[in-house]
Motif scaffolding. Structure first.
Motif, mmCIF file in Angstrom:
data_model
loop_
_atom_site.group_PDB
_atom_site.id
_atom_site.type_symbol
_atom_site.label_atom_id
_atom_site.label_comp_id
_atom_site.label_asym_id
_atom_site.label_seq_id
_atom_site.Cartn_x
_atom_site.Cartn_y
_atom_site.Cartn_z
ATOM 1 N N SER A 51 0.832 -1.196 0.000
ATOM 2 C CA SER A 51 0.000 0.000 0.000
ATOM 3 C C SER A 51 0.871 1.252 0.000
ATOM 4 N N LYS A 52 0.239 2.390 -0.249
ATOM 5 C CA LYS A 52 0.933 3.673 -0.179
ATOM 6 C C LYS A 52 1.391 3.944 1.245
ATOM 7 N N GLU A 53 0.562 3.509 2.232
ATOM 8 C CA GLU A 53 0.922 3.691 3.637
ATOM 9 C C GLU A 53 2.215 2.957 3.974
ATOM 10 N N ILE A 59 9.728 4.938 4.467
ATOM 11 C CA ILE A 59 10.569 6.126 4.289
ATOM 12 C C ILE A 59 10.787 6.835 5.612
ATOM 13 N N CYS A 60 9.708 7.089 6.346
ATOM 14 C CA CYS A 60 9.813 7.838 7.596
ATOM 15 C C CYS A 60 10.672 7.118 8.626
ATOM 16 N N LEU A 113 1.071 9.203 8.775
ATOM 17 C CA LEU A 113 1.335 7.809 9.149
ATOM 18 C C LEU A 113 0.125 7.218 9.861
ATOM 19 N N PRO A 114 -0.184 5.960 9.593
ATOM 20 C CA PRO A 114 -1.290 5.296 10.300
ATOM 21 C C PRO A 114 -0.830 4.849 11.680
ATOM 22 N N GLU A 115 -1.777 4.701 12.592
ATOM 23 C CA GLU A 115 -1.451 4.127 13.900
ATOM 24 C C GLU A 115 -1.298 2.615 13.765
ATOM 25 N N PHE A 121 6.513 6.716 15.796
ATOM 26 C CA PHE A 121 7.347 7.724 15.138
ATOM 27 C C PHE A 121 7.511 8.956 16.025
ATOM 28 N N ARG A 122 6.425 9.371 16.679
ATOM 29 C CA ARG A 122 6.506 10.513 17.591
ATOM 30 C C ARG A 122 7.532 10.252 18.700
#
Length: 203
Positions: A51-53, A59-60, A113-115, A121-122
């Protein structure tokens, strides 16, 4: 051989997606856009990416790991706070210049970003900021830096280095090392303790 080809194609997809996410924005970029840029059918992407997600997450977190790992290595070195801050700025600038598109996505598109990836990430962002705060605090303890608000200082440092991806050009007048040195000189000059020699000086 098949595995090598798959890895190479996946890396190519990531690079193209990062460029499109930077230029168009994550939300405005579709899987069809990525496929078109690669010159393949959209359905072919799903042989490599779910998926795009998944692309955004990869990347992140790849960039987050690069930045966090580099800074932790700096803070494991028994150098002065000023030397470590210079090294930290150098690493941040070099990584940003080496991965311009990915850095732009990392800085500007992470909120999509999805959970649970967003929460994780945070935490990594907070950890990275904390490492800069440690350097600033150590500089105060070593009597190198003025007593400052460490959080504010860390955020100011990061604000100074995080806009490089917007203007850096590989064929520009300064290379990453030169940029890092100029930034470090300005940043450290702003927080380094000043030696007052004027007997008439009154704070």
């Amino acid at each position: 051989m098949a595995e090598t080809l798959t890895i190479n194609r996946k890396e190519q997809i990531m690079q193209v997606a990062a460029r499109l996410f930077k230029n168009k924005g994550y939300e405005a970029t579709s899987m069809r856009d990525i496929a078109a840029e690669l010159g393949i059918e959209a359905a072919s992407l799903y042989h490599h990416i779910k998926s795009k997600e998944e692309i955004l997450t990869a990347i992140c977190f790849d960039m987050a790991n690069r930045f966090v790992t580099a800074l932790k290595e700096v803070n494991d070195i028994y150098f002065s706070a000023e030397e470590r801050l210079r090294m930290a700025i150098q690493f941040h600038v070099q990584i940003s210049c080496d991965y311009l598109d990915e850095t732009a996505v990392f800085l500007n598109e992470w909120r999509s970003l999805p959970e649970p990836s967003l929460s994780e990430f945070r935490k990594m962002r907070d950890s990275y900021e904390k490492q800069f705060r440690i350097i600033v605090k150590d500089g105060e303890t070593e009597d190198i830096f003025d007593d400052v608000d460490e959080k504010f200082a860390a955020l100011t440092i990061l604000s100074s280095v995080n806009w490089i991806h917007q203007w850096y050009k590989a064929d520009g007048s300064m290379n990453p090392s030169q940029i890092a040195k100029k930034l470090a000189d300005i940043i450290i000059g702003g927080i380094r303790k000043k030696l007052i020699t004027d007997p008439h000086y009154k704070p």
